[in-house]
Motif scaffolding. Structure first.
Motif, PDB file in Angstrom:
ATOM      1  N   LYS A  46      37.417  31.136  33.499  1.00  0.00           N
ATOM      2  CA  LYS A  46      38.645  31.629  34.145  1.00  0.00           C
ATOM      3  C   LYS A  46      39.734  31.726  33.080  1.00  0.00           C
ATOM      4  O   LYS A  46      40.178  30.708  32.541  1.00  0.00           O
ATOM      5  N   TYR A  74      42.757  36.536  35.108  1.00  0.00           N
ATOM      6  CA  TYR A  74      43.898  36.239  35.982  1.00  0.00           C
ATOM      7  C   TYR A  74      45.192  36.664  35.299  1.00  0.00           C
ATOM      8  O   TYR A  74      45.374  36.429  34.103  1.00  0.00           O
ATOM      9  N   TRP A  87      48.748  32.468  39.385  1.00  0.00           N
ATOM     10  CA  TRP A  87      47.759  33.295  38.692  1.00  0.00           C
ATOM     11  C   TRP A  87      46.865  34.014  39.686  1.00  0.00           C
ATOM     12  O   TRP A  87      46.267  33.407  40.562  1.00  0.00           O
ATOM     13  N   GLN A  89      43.731  36.723  40.362  1.00  0.00           N
ATOM     14  CA  GLN A  89      42.562  37.356  39.743  1.00  0.00           C
ATOM     15  C   GLN A  89      42.619  38.867  39.956  1.00  0.00           C
ATOM     16  O   GLN A  89      42.989  39.343  41.023  1.00  0.00           O
ATOM     17  N   GLY A 115      48.351  33.494  44.689  1.00  0.00           N
ATOM     18  CA  GLY A 115      47.968  33.087  43.337  1.00  0.00           C
ATOM     19  C   GLY A 115      47.555  31.629  43.305  1.00  0.00           C
ATOM     20  O   GLY A 115      47.809  30.876  44.240  1.00  0.00           O
TER      21      GLY A 115
END
Length: 198
Positions: A46, A74, A87, A89, A115
């Motif tokens: 991630k 992200y 954040w 994606q 997020g």
């Protein structure tokens, strides 16, 4: 110090904006060639990335590589309630079709979505105006990254991306709220810092 900091900010902003597209492409390629060899990048699933908007190191190649190699990308979105970043994606499709909204500060953001907290990321690629040899980072002045990272001590790994002239040899004054980097990547070098974990 605030005065000299403002002068430094102004000078570096100007220098960054003065880069032509050939210089930006060269810098992006060099940083890309370095980052894909970094263990922190190779391990990360991630990855928080920024969309360049003010002359920062371009991140397009890195994002394309992530999409091809199954790494989740992200992007930051400013949460207006607390002025912190969350954040979101994004997919390759969203990125290629430039499905973003424009923030009043001038950058693009993911379309409104829920997020997640920054500590869920493995790796965070951070834009900056300046960084010194101890990992002290100066951003654009809004404090969004500092406020956001204040509650994320261990994760994610904080990697600043910068043009070579943004690495400042003399130490920058670090305020108590300033969030230092774990490493810095420029077209010429990779520097690891020792960050004290909270």
């Amino acid at each position: 110090m605030p005065n000299s900091l403002n002068t430094l900010r102004k000078t570096l902003r100007k220098q960054r904006r003065a880069l032509n597209s050939f210089q930006q492409k060269q810098a992006e390629q060099s940083v890309f060639n370095r980052i894909i060899r970094q263990p922190e990048f190779q391990r990360a699933q991630k990855i928080g990335v920024y969309l360049h908007a003010f002359g920062e190191i371009h991140t397009g190649k890195i994002m394309e590589y992530c999409f091809v190699h199954g790494k989740a990308v992200y992007l930051p979105m400013i949460c207006n309630m607390n002025q912190r970043l969350v954040w979101v994606q994004i997919s390759n499709d969203q990125y290629r079709n430039k499905r973003f909204s424009h923030h009043p500060l001038g950058m693009k953001e993911p379309m409104a979505a829920r997020g997640m907290h920054v500590s869920n990321l493995d790796l965070l690629l951070m834009p900056l105006l300046a960084c010194d040899i101890h990992g002290t980072r100066i951003g654009m002045g809004g404090g969004y990254y500092d406020k956001t990272l204040a509650s994320a001590y261990r994760k994610p790994f904080r990697l600043g991306l910068a043009h070579s002239f943004q690495l400042i040899r003399q130490p920058l004054a670090r305020e108590p709220w300033d969030q230092p980097l774990d490493a810095l990547l420029t077209p010429e070098m990779h520097i690891l810092f020792k960050r004290k974990m909270g």
